[in-house]
Structure formats: structure tokens, C-alpha cells
Design a protein around this motif. Sequence first.
Motif, PDB file in Angstrom:
ATOM      1  N   ASN A 149       0.919  -1.365   0.043  1.00 30.88           N
ATOM      2  CA  ASN A 149      -0.039  -0.098   0.126  1.00 30.88           C
ATOM      3  C   ASN A 149       0.847   1.153   0.012  1.00 30.88           C
ATOM      4  O   ASN A 149       2.030   1.309   0.747  1.00 30.88           O
ATOM      5  N   LEU A 195       1.860   4.711   1.220  1.00 31.14           N
ATOM      6  CA  LEU A 195       1.787   5.608   2.268  1.00 31.14           C
ATOM      7  C   LEU A 195       1.379   6.940   1.929  1.00 31.14           C
ATOM      8  O   LEU A 195       0.645   7.910   2.324  1.00 31.14           O
ATOM      9  N   GLU A 203       3.910  -5.423   3.000  1.00 34.56           N
ATOM     10  CA  GLU A 203       3.564  -6.437   4.171  1.00 34.56           C
ATOM     11  C   GLU A 203       4.061  -7.635   3.845  1.00 34.56           C
ATOM     12  O   GLU A 203       3.507  -8.297   2.801  1.00 34.56           O
ATOM     13  N   PHE A 255       1.618  -0.965   9.733  1.00 34.78           N
ATOM     14  CA  PHE A 255       1.248   0.174   8.982  1.00 34.78           C
ATOM     15  C   PHE A 255       1.961   1.274   9.775  1.00 34.78           C
ATOM     16  O   PHE A 255       1.990   1.463  11.107  1.00 34.78           O
ATOM     17  N   ASN A 283      -8.404  -4.076   1.868  1.00 33.49           N
ATOM     18  CA  ASN A 283      -8.221  -2.693   2.830  1.00 33.49           C
ATOM     19  C   ASN A 283      -7.317  -1.660   1.615  1.00 33.49           C
ATOM     20  O   ASN A 283      -7.563  -1.823   0.535  1.00 33.49           O
ATOM     21  N   SER A 284      -7.527  -0.523   2.455  1.00 35.08           N
ATOM     22  CA  SER A 284      -7.035   0.681   1.456  1.00 35.08           C
ATOM     23  C   SER A 284      -6.251   1.563   2.529  1.00 35.08           C
ATOM     24  O   SER A 284      -6.719   1.770   3.706  1.00 35.08           O
ATOM     25  N   SER A 285      -4.997   2.205   2.093  1.00 37.46           N
ATOM     26  CA  SER A 285      -4.532   3.004   2.675  1.00 37.46           C
ATOM     27  C   SER A 285      -4.693   4.679   1.942  1.00 37.46           C
ATOM     28  O   SER A 285      -4.730   4.542   0.961  1.00 37.46           O
ATOM     29  N   TYR A 322      -5.941   3.654   7.558  1.00 34.22           N
ATOM     30  CA  TYR A 322      -5.927   2.588   6.819  1.00 34.22           C
ATOM     31  C   TYR A 322      -7.268   1.813   7.199  1.00 34.22           C
ATOM     32  O   TYR A 322      -7.799   1.733   8.156  1.00 34.22           O
ATOM     33  N   TYR A 329      -9.968  -1.419   6.455  1.00 38.66           N
ATOM     34  CA  TYR A 329      -9.917  -2.556   6.310  1.00 38.66           C
ATOM     35  C   TYR A 329     -11.155  -3.399   6.607  1.00 38.66           C
ATOM     36  O   TYR A 329     -12.018  -2.907   7.305  1.00 38.66           O
TER      37      TYR A 329
END
Length: 763
Positions: A102, A104, A112, A140, A158-160, A170, A172
Motif C-alpha cells: 500500500n 503511504l 507487508e 502500518f 484494505n486501503s490506505s 488504513y 480494512y
Amino acid sequence: MKGQISGVRSDLSVTLVDKCTNIIILHVIKSSSINETVYPIDSKGIYWIDKIIYFQQDGTIMLGSPYNFYSFYAYFKLTPNGQLSRNEEKDYGDKSNITNINPLNSNYLLVEYKNQGVIYSWNGTLVKRIESNQNIKPIFGPKKFELKGNLTSHQQANSSFATTEGGFAYAYIVDSSSTNFPIIHLFGVKKYSLYVIFWEPETTEFGPHFLLYQCDADGLAIESCDSQIDGLGYYCRLYYQFIKHREFTISFLQSGAVLKYDTNYEYSKINTKQLDLGPSWEYPLPYGGKITETYPDISRYQITFSDQFGKQKDSWNSSSFYSTLWIILPNNTFLAATLGKNNITIYSKNLPYFLKNDTGYENPLIEITYPPRNTIIPLGCREINITYSNEISLSNNNNNNIYIYQINETIPILRQTISGKNCRVDSDKKTIIVETVLESTFNQRDKGYSIVVDNNFVKDAKYKEAIKGIRRNIWQFKTEARESKHAATLTGLLRLNTNGTSNFTKVKKENEFFRILEDQLALTIPVERDRIEIINHKTDKSGSAGHEILQLKIFSINDKLERNPMEIANDLYTMVKNKWLSPISIHSHTSFLDETYGFKVKPNLWEENKLKLIAIAVIAVILMALYFIGRKKNPEGKNFIFVSITLILIDVVVDIIFVINNGKDVRDLYLPSGLAAYIIITEITINDEYVLWLQKHAKPAALFTLLSAANIDALNLFYSKYANLELFNASISKRVEYLIFWGSGINIFIEDIPQFIIQVRFN
């Protein structure tokens, strides 16, 4: 890989990169067509695009794509200078152990693994490794956190995304059916739950896990999460993978409060025409109107743009069903990305503002500013304010500021940095007033300026939520083109502080130190480089520290639209005295300047007194000529008498000014003198020859008498015998000469000394 523009008509005005802001701006003017930019890539292993992210902080666009059927996640980054790069080319170790990637922000990725998380920079440099327990994922930010359950087995779980405050969030989806206690569903516990957690930059800690949504339907997935275009809060766009044509949006705040559950994104069952074409979705636009997606078949994809009444305004077609994704940028630009066989194509369209609820700042919460956009302001303007539609409060975050830039052809010039400490909220609770705009900030004639406001400079007073700011080159205006007055070259003094003096004494080449300081001064003032020069230096021995004093010369030029040396000197004084607000403090050598000293202009007696000195010289020449004429005619006469008369006239002017300014200070002290009148009257009664002279020269004698009322020395003209002229050859008795002599001496005590005392005492 650089993109090339194709399919652009001649009547289009297209901008790809804003050189001043380093922000990609894709817009089309005077045309409804779509702007198209092609970026060639190696598309091996990449089959579709399922993420498109726009980072408002720097204008970077990031595209996400599964690689080799999710064996790895690839990101493409389109940078402000038009470069396209991809992250799967970087070395992340054992890619088979990667569970998720993801972004940042535009510069860092969180990779991850099964048992740890690693933050990498975009160029592949390992920034931070974070160990984790086997069962805790994902990792994260700089610290780890444990999810409220296991992520769903579906993709897009999930999504950041970046927050308005400068941190990260974040979101999820947890699948509670994978727990060891499936019986919990019998007691009303939902199967799927959407959580969000925020990492706050001020505390560098994670906040609590906020539950945003729960459901029992299978296949809940996240399409995207981001900050709201209207400037307040965030949203997550969700969909069900196994329920056909079902999408919805949840709007929420950083406090975890859900503002709205929006089902406007559901498939429309009313529009039968679109049913004939295939499934469709409708998306409302932030400034009115809507976008409709339709999929006539697996090989075609259509976007329709409509106004707020549903009337179609334009449309766009793509031949790719799976590989097209789009977003709406803050400036109401439609931006789509399509994956081709060996390229990625970026499409953009500037959408109309149907609701007219944006005043041009790309922030609907801002109603008006001063100075207004695209206006002309006076030089040295010291007023800045912003009015919002909501009640606001200052965030008091030292990292969030207002920046004022002078627009330049290459790099914008920072003129002033303003923190929340230098602002206040007006009585209407909606207006921010900047209290410390330096006079040196808007100091260039006929130049463009831009004001940038950081996100989270102010918060919404009701929700305590960060409000978006204003990016560069949105809030723009110009200064007036008023001509400057000519001023001569001048010299002034700067002083280095203790740190600067210490660094200066250590350098081996003084000229190199001066050159760097001159370059930085020219940049920060700003002024042409060849107009300033350090010509000398000395140690200041007046203080115990022994600071170094530098002599700076500012040269004059004939261009009336450029500042004259005195204006530059005043700006430099203001900037040094307010060092921590001006760009003086941000450069290596200008930061050495002593703010307690400022900039002191050395007096230029000739320039300051040029006219006076010329007048004195002319008078002196005239007096000398009169002296030599008189001496030639009569060497025995008092030929310096006109010098005395000139001094008497100056004394008269000084006396008049004194009476005007100080006559009321001591009323009883200033009495008119009658000695001259007494001398003349008594001389008339006893001296017949004087009477005859007086009859012949009555008018000049009256003038001499008037002057003698102010200074009795003027009576000396009567018998000066200048140039043997009869006018200056009155027959005066010895008694009169005696009275004039003693009257002059007494005048010092009864006029000149009291006048001096009064001026000292009352001024």
C-alpha cells in the motif's frame, strides 16, 4: 518513460506540468473533447488497473495493478515532471512472502510480508523494518497495530490513504466468520465489518479502531478511500463482489463519526434505455451534475457526463472493460487511466461547475479571500484574510502554515511564512485574519504572487476536523505597476550574529563566504545579483561579542519599474528584523544575519543635502563677488556687510519658525525689541545730515529698519560705505555706533540664549 500528447486539436490549450508548482494539471480550454496522453510501458504480467490515487500534497498520480494474477502488486507513479515509473522493478526481497503493498504517500510504500512490515522509499531504499508476531497483520506506519479480526479472503479488503492533517489512515474489512467462534452469528453479530484507523502526525501514534459499517452479505470490498472533495472528512467507496451492480459510499470524520451512508451509486433500474445497453452506475459530481458508467458489452466501456437535470453534455468511450479506472480531481477534472497492450493512457476533461459552489480555490468551504484572486494589489500590501462557509478554529499546528510566493519563470520565490500564531479568528468565527504581513513581502512592481495554505491550517469548529487548504498557483494576484522614484546608490551595514561571526572567522576564503551571502541575499530580497556587493567588513568593538559588521553596497539603475536602492534597503531592514517570518532564516548564510541589528544605511551627505549644498555654494559665490566688487570700489568700506545681511536673513527665518513652533510655550519671555526704533528716532532729532540721507533713500532705509527689528546688526548697512555707494554712506554719529555694538551683545542674552533654552526644554 515520458508521455506524449496525441490527438490534440489546434484549438486546445493543454497544460501537462505546472513548472512553478510541480503539480500535474491536466485541463482543456474552449473544447469539450478529452485530452489524451500516452505513456509506453512493458505490460507483461499486467492485465488491468484497479487503483488510481491522486496525492494532493504534490500532485502525484499513482496507479495500482495486480501483477501476475496477484502474485505481486504493481504501482505506476506519474510524477509532476511527466516521468512514469513502476515499483515492481525494485528489489523487495522474497516476493512470494509479500501479502500486500500500500502507498503511504507519493514517496513511500508499505510492503507487508507474512511476519513483518517494511517501509520502502519509491526508489527501493529500505526506510524502516518493523517486526511483527506471526498472527498480527498488517503493519502500518512506524508502529504496528493488531486488526480487529482477520482480513477477508477477497481482494480489495484494505486501503490506505493520506489524511488532511498530514498523516495516514488504513481502512480494512474483517471477516468474522474466520474466527474460532462461528456461533457468534446466532447472536446478531454481522459477518463483515469495515474499520478505519488513523495515524496522527502530531502524536506519532495510532488512534482507536473505528467501526464504520457492518453487513452479512458476501464479497464486501473497498473500491477506494480518500478525503472528501468538498474539504471536510473522508469517504470509502464500497461494493459487493457477489451482488450484481451494487456500490455505495460511507462518509466519515477522523473522529470515527459516520456522516452519511450514500446509496446514490446503485445500479439504476429505472432507465430502460441504459438497461438495453447493459449495466450502469451513476455517480454525483461534487460541483453538480453526474457521471454515468455503462458497459454495453465486455469490450466496450462508456462514460456519460450530464448536468444537474440529467441532460447529457458529453460522453467518452473506451474499448477496455477491465483496464479503465477514473477519479475526479479537486479542480473538478475528470481523470481516467486505461491499460493498453504496451501503454497506459491518461485521459482528462475539465468538467463544468453546475452548482457554482466553488469560488475558484478548489475548496468549496472557502467563500472569499483578500486579496481576491486575479486582482491587482498595492505595493507593500499588509492585509490577508480568508472567509469560510463554516465556523472554524486555528489548528495551532506548527507544521501547518500559510506561504506567500512570488511567481517566477523557474522556481517560485518564498516571500513569507505565516504560522497560526500570527493569525486570529475574526468575530464572525468564519474569517482568518493574518496579523503580520511584512511590508517587504509584496515588494516587486507588476509581479505575480501566489498564497498557499496548508491542509489542517484551520479546523471545522463543530466537528474539530481538519479543513483542506489552498495549493499553489490557485490563489494568485499581481502588484501594481507604479513607477519608483530615482534614488542614488547607497551603502549600509549588516551584522553577523554570534554563530555567523564564528563561522566567518573559520573560513579560509572570505570572498567565497561573501559570494554565497550575496547570492542568498539577491534571492531573498529579491534583487538582481549585480545590484548588491559586500565591499568591506570590520569587527564591531562596541559589544563584548565582537560581531563582524559587513558593508553592503546597493547600486542604482534607471528602470522605473525596479525598486530603487532606498526601497531595497527598507525591505532588507524589515526582513532582517523579522528574520523568522521572512526567507532570511531559511538559507545557510542569510540566517547568520543579526535580527537585532537590522540593516543600517550609512548617511550620504551629498545625496541628502545636495540641493541645500548647491544653494549655499551659489550664495557663497554671489557674496564673494559682492565682496570683491565692493573692495575694488572702496577698499576702506565694510565690504563683508552682505555676508552679515545674509546671516541676518537666516536668523529672521529661524526666528519666524521659532515663534510658530514655540511661541506659545513661554508667552512672557518673547517681547518685541524697540532698540532699533529708538536709535533711528533719536538720530533723526539730532543729526540733520542723516535726515537728508533718509529723505533720499527712504525705501531702502525702511527695509534696513525692518531687518533691524529682528537683529540690530542690520543698521550697520547704513554706514558700511560699500563700494562708495551713497546708499551705504549715511552720516551716523558715534553714539549710534556705540548703541549698535552694545545692542548686538545684549541681543545674545535676551534672544538667542532664551530661544535655545526653550527649544531644548520643550522639544
